[in-house]
Design a protein around this motif. Sequence first.
Motif, PDB file in Angstrom:
ATOM      1  N   ARG A  49       0.834  -1.221   0.000  1.00  0.00           N
ATOM      2  CA  ARG A  49       0.000   0.000   0.000  1.00  0.00           C
ATOM      3  C   ARG A  49       0.854   1.252   0.000  1.00  0.00           C
ATOM      4  O   ARG A  49       0.533   2.230  -0.672  1.00  0.00           O
ATOM      5  CB  ARG A  49      -0.917   0.000   1.227  1.00  0.00           C
ATOM      6  CG  ARG A  49      -2.134  -0.814   1.053  1.00  0.00           C
ATOM      7  CD  ARG A  49      -3.142  -0.490   2.144  1.00  0.00           C
ATOM      8  NE  ARG A  49      -3.999  -1.623   2.336  1.00  0.00           N
ATOM      9  CZ  ARG A  49      -4.313  -2.171   3.487  1.00  0.00           C
ATOM     10  NH1 ARG A  49      -3.837  -1.670   4.607  1.00  0.00           N
ATOM     11  NH2 ARG A  49      -5.096  -3.199   3.562  1.00  0.00           N
ATOM     12  N   GLN A  59       2.144   1.784  -3.446  1.00  0.00           N
ATOM     13  CA  GLN A  59       1.085   2.259  -4.336  1.00  0.00           C
ATOM     14  C   GLN A  59       0.818   3.740  -4.108  1.00  0.00           C
ATOM     15  O   GLN A  59       0.661   4.507  -5.060  1.00  0.00           O
ATOM     16  CB  GLN A  59      -0.194   1.455  -4.114  1.00  0.00           C
ATOM     17  CG  GLN A  59      -0.125   0.063  -4.659  1.00  0.00           C
ATOM     18  CD  GLN A  59      -1.348  -0.762  -4.284  1.00  0.00           C
ATOM     19  OE1 GLN A  59      -2.093  -0.417  -3.384  1.00  0.00           O
ATOM     20  NE2 GLN A  59      -1.540  -1.869  -4.988  1.00  0.00           N
ATOM     21  N   ASN A  60       0.772   4.149  -2.847  1.00  0.00           N
ATOM     22  CA  ASN A  60       0.564   5.564  -2.549  1.00  0.00           C
ATOM     23  C   ASN A  60       1.727   6.406  -3.045  1.00  0.00           C
ATOM     24  O   ASN A  60       1.542   7.519  -3.531  1.00  0.00           O
ATOM     25  CB  ASN A  60       0.365   5.770  -1.047  1.00  0.00           C
ATOM     26  CG  ASN A  60      -0.952   5.227  -0.572  1.00  0.00           C
ATOM     27  OD1 ASN A  60      -1.897   5.078  -1.359  1.00  0.00           O
ATOM     28  ND2 ASN A  60      -1.037   4.901   0.698  1.00  0.00           N
TER      29      ASN A  60
END
Length: 122
Positions: free
Chosen positions: A111, A114-115
């Motif tokens: 995550r 991805q951010n």
Amino acid sequence: MSGAAAYIKVDVKLPKEHINVLTGYLRVFTFLGLATARWISNQFGRHKTIMMAGAMYFGGPLLRGFSPTYSVFLAGHSCATFGAGFALMIVSIYAAEVYPIFFHDLKKVIRMLQNYEKKKRK
């Protein structure tokens, strides 16, 4: 269920009122399955509860497939949707318990990456 209702209506030759009862039972018995799954899992354990949900998943459509009357069809439908409610509640709890800690951290890293990629594109 709305997509299957048209096929059920044609194949089984049910009136519109019976189709409405079927879709109503879908919501009611799924909620009942959700409501009772936690209590049953505390009483019998998660493994047995998942096996019960699987048996309902298997038994409901089997009962529907070989139903000679509408009432037997409705009982099979109710059994299958009750099992769906069971599975919705229990599988997520079971997966959270069994999921290794390593993968929790790995999921956080993915995550974060991805951010980072989203921010990089802006």
